[in-house]
Design a protein around this motif. Structure first.
Motif, short mmCIF file in Angstrom:
data_model
loop_
_atom_site.label_atom_id
_atom_site.label_comp_id
_atom_site.label_asym_id
_atom_site.label_seq_id
_atom_site.Cartn_x
_atom_site.Cartn_y
_atom_site.Cartn_z
N SER A 34 0.86 -1.20 0.00
CA SER A 34 0.00 0.00 0.00
C SER A 34 0.89 1.24 0.00
O SER A 34 2.10 1.15 0.27
CB SER A 34 -0.90 0.05 1.24
OG SER A 34 -0.14 0.24 2.41
N GLY A 35 0.26 2.38 -0.26
CA GLY A 35 0.99 3.64 -0.13
C GLY A 35 1.43 3.87 1.31
O GLY A 35 2.53 4.37 1.57
N THR A 36 0.57 3.50 2.24
CA THR A 36 0.90 3.67 3.66
C THR A 36 2.14 2.85 4.02
O THR A 36 3.05 3.34 4.70
CB THR A 36 -0.30 3.21 4.52
OG1 THR A 36 -1.45 3.94 4.10
CG2 THR A 36 -0.05 3.45 5.99
N THR A 81 -3.96 16.71 4.15
CA THR A 81 -3.63 15.53 3.36
C THR A 81 -4.23 14.29 3.99
O THR A 81 -4.98 14.38 4.97
CB THR A 81 -2.10 15.39 3.17
OG1 THR A 81 -1.85 14.37 2.20
CG2 THR A 81 -1.40 15.01 4.46
N PHE A 82 -3.87 13.13 3.45
CA PHE A 82 -4.39 11.88 3.96
C PHE A 82 -3.65 11.50 5.25
O PHE A 82 -2.44 11.69 5.37
CB PHE A 82 -4.22 10.78 2.90
CG PHE A 82 -4.92 9.51 3.25
CD1 PHE A 82 -6.30 9.48 3.38
CD2 PHE A 82 -4.20 8.36 3.47
CE1 PHE A 82 -6.95 8.31 3.72
CE2 PHE A 82 -4.85 7.18 3.80
CZ PHE A 82 -6.22 7.17 3.93
N VAL A 100 3.84 16.20 -0.19
CA VAL A 100 2.74 15.53 -0.87
C VAL A 100 2.36 16.33 -2.11
O VAL A 100 2.23 17.55 -2.05
CB VAL A 100 1.50 15.42 0.06
CG1 VAL A 100 0.38 14.66 -0.62
CG2 VAL A 100 1.87 14.77 1.39
N ASP A 102 5.54 12.23 -1.41
CA ASP A 102 4.35 11.38 -1.43
C ASP A 102 3.63 11.67 -2.74
O ASP A 102 2.93 12.68 -2.88
CB ASP A 102 3.46 11.67 -0.22
CG ASP A 102 2.23 10.78 -0.20
OD1 ASP A 102 1.82 10.30 -1.28
OD2 ASP A 102 1.66 10.58 0.88
N CYS A 135 1.49 9.56 -4.09
CA CYS A 135 0.37 8.60 -4.16
C CYS A 135 -0.76 9.13 -5.04
O CYS A 135 -1.49 8.35 -5.64
CB CYS A 135 -0.18 8.32 -2.76
SG CYS A 135 0.87 7.23 -1.80
N GLU A 136 -0.92 10.45 -5.07
CA GLU A 136 -2.03 11.03 -5.84
C GLU A 136 -1.55 11.61 -7.17
O GLU A 136 -2.31 12.31 -7.83
CB GLU A 136 -2.68 12.16 -5.01
CG GLU A 136 -3.18 11.67 -3.67
CD GLU A 136 -3.82 12.76 -2.81
OE1 GLU A 136 -3.90 13.91 -3.27
OE2 GLU A 136 -4.23 12.44 -1.69
N LYS A 170 -7.26 5.57 -7.29
CA LYS A 170 -6.12 6.27 -7.87
C LYS A 170 -6.14 6.20 -9.40
O LYS A 170 -6.91 5.46 -10.00
CB LYS A 170 -4.81 5.67 -7.34
CG LYS A 170 -4.64 5.82 -5.83
CD LYS A 170 -4.58 7.28 -5.44
CE LYS A 170 -4.19 7.52 -3.98
NZ LYS A 170 -5.08 6.94 -2.98
C1 LIG Z 1 -1.41 11.49 -0.19
C2 LIG Z 1 -1.62 10.06 0.17
N1 LIG Z 1 -0.68 9.42 0.90
C3 LIG Z 1 -0.83 8.14 1.25
C4 LIG Z 1 -1.94 7.42 0.89
C5 LIG Z 1 -2.05 6.02 1.37
O1 LIG Z 1 -2.15 5.09 0.38
P1 LIG Z 1 -2.85 3.66 0.65
O2 LIG Z 1 -4.31 3.92 0.79
O3 LIG Z 1 -2.48 2.87 -0.55
O4 LIG Z 1 -2.26 3.11 1.89
C6 LIG Z 1 -2.93 8.04 0.11
C7 LIG Z 1 -4.12 7.35 -0.38
O5 LIG Z 1 -4.94 6.76 0.01
C8 LIG Z 1 -2.79 9.39 -0.23
O6 LIG Z 1 -3.74 10.03 -0.92
#
Ligand SMILES: Cc1ncc(COP(=O)(O)O)c(C=O)c1O
Length: 372
Positions: A56-58, A82-83, A128, A154, A156-157, A183
């Protein structure tokens, strides 16, 4: 009423389904050729030496922080707009996130605000690229250089976004991608960490796989690690999606252009920036800002009654119940005022003009009745 027009939707073709089924028939479902190929294709797309796929992104953020040696006693400057994973993973390595203010136009970390947030304990920034709009990497890297800070992007987006002709994800010491189904491209769940240094890539691979070194016996663990592996099925889907990422991004750009034209006629509605200097956006979401004083929840409820899903994008991290009371409240007036007004509209590769017209009309009506 359940939403008839979703906020987001994955775009998976029959060919992509067939590719995943073909992997199932090979019986090698993890740590195989799809992983190796996906990683080298991701690295090539971004013009970096290494990509390490993760679950995952996390997971990617967590491993990136740990690989750069961020830990107890360290501070990491992050946005609050942000997330939540951005700050959670800093806590998970034992460090302290320090929230800095954003630029009101790009919604990304503001370099001057980052500089004000730096203390003798600051070790890194997580930059980010919010909503796929590239951050001002020149200014942020300059602040990082002057203060000897590591930079994690980051992205991810933001897969496919550019700043100064370089892809988001190719600037930082390490960068993280995310492939959740909302995504621009998806592997179901998944992510990746990008970087230039072989030593970082080796550490990332070891941590992702329970602390095993490459070629070590399955029960030999060089350090405590995690299971953050990405399956062969997911990697095969990722490879197929990556092959058509540029055409998927073009569909999203066209959809954003259509919203822009439709929504221009709604007074007081702020649309996302279309053309920013030196930047090319990779459209992740389409987020408008409602006029000051409008009851956003009321607007969302009105749209939901028409079968239209929306999102708040983002609720600031420092205002989350999980985060309140962790030290003094940061002073982030821009983050807070912008976050009160943001509304993400349905946005995905295959959204049609008719659906976008329907959303526009429903939003126009909801805003008109909110103004009464
Ligand atoms: C900016 C950002 N960082 C991290 C994440 C985490 O990614 P994931 O949901 O794949 O763990 C996300 C998305 O969900 C995100 O938008």
């Amino acid at each position: 009423m359940t939403a008839a027009i979703p906020l987001s939707a994955p775009d998976v073709t029959e060919d992509e389904i067939a590719v995943v089924v073909a992997v199932l028939r090979t019986r090698q479902l993890s740590l195989g050729p799809e992983l190796a190929a996906f990683e080298s294709e991701l690295a090539a797309y971004h013009g970096v030496e290494h990509a390490v796929a993760v679950s995952s992104g996390t997971a990617g953020l967590h491993l990136a922080l740990q690989t750069l040696g961020i830990g107890a006693g360290d501070e990491v400057v992050v946005p609050s707009f942000t997330f939540v994973a951005v700050a959670n993973t800093v806590l998970q390595v034992g460090a302290t996130p320090v929230f800095a203010e954003i630029d009101p136009r790009t919604l990304n970390l503001d370099a001057a605000a980052v500089e004000r947030a730096i203390t003798p304990r600051t070790r890194a920034l997580v930059v980010v690229h919010t909503f796929g709009v590239p951050a001002r990497m020149d200014a942020l890297l300059e602040v990082a250089r002057r203060h000897d800070l590591r930079v994690i992007e980051d992205a991810c987006e933001a897969i496919g976004a550019h700043f100064d002709g370089r892809r988001a994800g190719s600037f930082g010491d390490l960068a993280v991608l995310g492939f959740y189904p909302n995504k621009q491209m998806t592997t179901g769940e998944g992510g990746a960490v990008l970087g230039r240094e072989a030593a970082y890539a080796a550490r990332l691979r070891r941590l992702r796989n329970q602390g095993r070194d490459a070629d070590a016996d399955w029960l030999d663990h060089a350090e405590p690690g995690y299971n953050y592996r990405l399956s062969e099925l997911a990697c095969a889907l990722g490879r197929a999606q990556l092959r058509r990422i540029d055409s998927m991004l073009a569909l999203r750009r066209e959809a954003a252009g259509r919203y822009d034209a439709l929504l221009a006629a709604i007074p007081g509605l702020e649309r996302p920036p279309r053309a920013l200097p030196r930047s090319e956006t990779s459209w992740f979401v389409y987020v408008v800002r409602l006029p000051e004083g409008v009851d956003r929840d009321g607007v969302r409820a009105a749209l939901a009654r028409q079968g239209i899903a929306t999102g708040r994008y983002f609720a600031p991290i420092h205002q989350q119940p999980a985060w309140r009371g962790r030290g003094p409240a940061p002073h982030l007036p821009l983050t807070e005022s912008i976050a009160r007004r943001t509304l993400a509209l349905p946005f995905f590769n295959r959204i049609t003009s008719e659906e976008q017209q329907y959303v526009t009309e429903a939003l126009r009506a909801a805003l008109a009745s909110a103004a009464r």
